[in-house]
Design a protein around this motif. Structure first.
Motif, short mmCIF file in Angstrom:
data_model
loop_
_atom_site.label_atom_id
_atom_site.label_comp_id
_atom_site.label_asym_id
_atom_site.label_seq_id
_atom_site.Cartn_x
_atom_site.Cartn_y
_atom_site.Cartn_z
N TYR A 12 -26.57 52.06 6.38
CA TYR A 12 -26.75 50.79 5.70
C TYR A 12 -27.92 51.23 4.73
O TYR A 12 -28.87 52.01 5.13
CB TYR A 12 -27.52 49.68 6.54
N GLU A 59 -19.85 48.21 1.46
CA GLU A 59 -20.03 47.35 0.35
C GLU A 59 -20.66 48.06 -1.02
O GLU A 59 -20.16 47.63 -2.15
CB GLU A 59 -21.02 46.26 0.49
N LYS A 66 -27.09 46.32 3.57
CA LYS A 66 -26.03 46.30 3.11
C LYS A 66 -25.29 47.74 3.57
O LYS A 66 -26.07 48.77 3.40
CB LYS A 66 -25.98 46.45 1.36
#
Lengths: 112, 112
Positions: A35, A59, A44
Motif C-alpha cells: 500500500y 488500484e 491505496k
C-alpha cells in the motif's frame, strides 16, 4: 516472531533513480500486499500476491513492479522514480483473503 | 465503487472524555468492517472488526457496531487515555476481493 519487516525506514531518491523496497514476513502468510499512504489520504493498494509466483495489480500499480519468489518475501520495485511517488509505503500480509492484515512499520520515500 | 468516509480530525479530547469517531461506507453486498489504529512511527494494527449486520466489535475498551440501515460503523470509547493518541482508520472488505478500502484516517489527540 518478527511479524512483517520493511527496509529501509527512510529513503530519498532523485528523479529517474530506481530502488527496491524490501518486505518480509515470518508468519507463513500466503497473502501479501503493498500500500501507499499519501498525506491526508487513506491507504491505496499498489500490488498484492496470493502466493509464491502469483501477483496482481491493485488500484495504483503504475510505476511499480513486484515479484514473489518465496512465501516470505515480497519486494516492491520503483524503476524510474517520480515526485508523485513520494509517499509512505506499507507492506502487509494475511492468512487468507478476508483475515486480519498485519502491517509492517512503513518506508518513507521522498523523490526530489 | 466501494468507499469509506470518516470524520476529519484532529479530534482533541481531555483524558477520561468520551470518544466517538464517525465512519460511514458505500459498498454493494455485505462487506466486513474494520477499525485499524496507527500509533506514531508504527504500522497499522487491527483494533476491532465486525463481519455482519448488528455485530459489535470490541477491543481495549473501544467498540463499534455494524449498522446496515445507516451504513455506519462508528468507533466509541467511554474514557480515553493519553496512550490512545493515534490515527484511526475505518476500512471495509468485500468477500472475494483481496483488498481493504480505507477511509482517510482520523487523528486523535488526548491531553492529560
Amino acid at each position: 516472531n518478527a511479524g512483517v519487516t520493511q527496509t529501509p525506514k527512510f529513503r530519498i531518491l532523485k528523479i529517474g533513480q530506481s530502488m527496491t523496497l524490501q518486505c518480509a514476513q515470518d508468519m507463513n502468510h500466503n497473502y501479501m500486499y503493498w500500500y501507499r499512504q499519501d498525506p491526508g489520504m487513506g491507504l491505496k493498494l499498489i500490488y498484492y500476491s496470493v502466493g509464491a509466483g502469483i501477483t496482481d495489480k491493485g488500484e495504483v500499480p503504475n510505476g511499480y513492479n513486484v515479484s514473489r519468489s518465496t512465501t516470505e518475501d515480497f519486494p516492491l520495485r520503483l524503476e524510474l522514480a517520480a515526485p508523485s511517488q513520494t509517499s509512505v509505503y506499507f507492506c502487509a500480509s494475511s492468512y487468507g483473503q478476508n483475515n486480519e492484515q498485519f502491517f509492517g512499520p512503513g518506508t518513507r520515500l521522498t523523490v526530489l | 465503487g466501494d468507499s469509506v468516509t470518516q470524520m476529519e480530525g484532529p479530534v482533541t479530547l481531555s483524558e477520561e472524555a468520551f470518544l466517538t469517531i464517525n465512519c460511514t461506507y458505500t459498498a454493494t453486498g455485505y462487506p466486513s468492517l474494520f477499525w485499524y489504529v496507527q500509533y506514531p512511527g508504527e504500522g497499522l494494527q487491527l483494533l476491532l472488526k465486525a463481519t455482519k449486520a448488528d455485530d459489535k466489535g470490541s477491543n481495549k475498551g473501544f467498540e463499534a457496531t455494524y449498522r446496515k440501515e445507516t451504513t455506519s460503523f462508528h468507533l466509541e470509547k467511554g474514557s480515553v487515555q493519553v496512550s490512545d493518541s493515534a490515527v484511526y482508520f475505518c476500512a471495509l472488505s468485500r468477500t472475494g476481493f483481496q483488498k481493504l478500502v480505507f477511509g482517510t484516517g482520523t487523528r486523535l489527540l488526548v491531553s492529560p
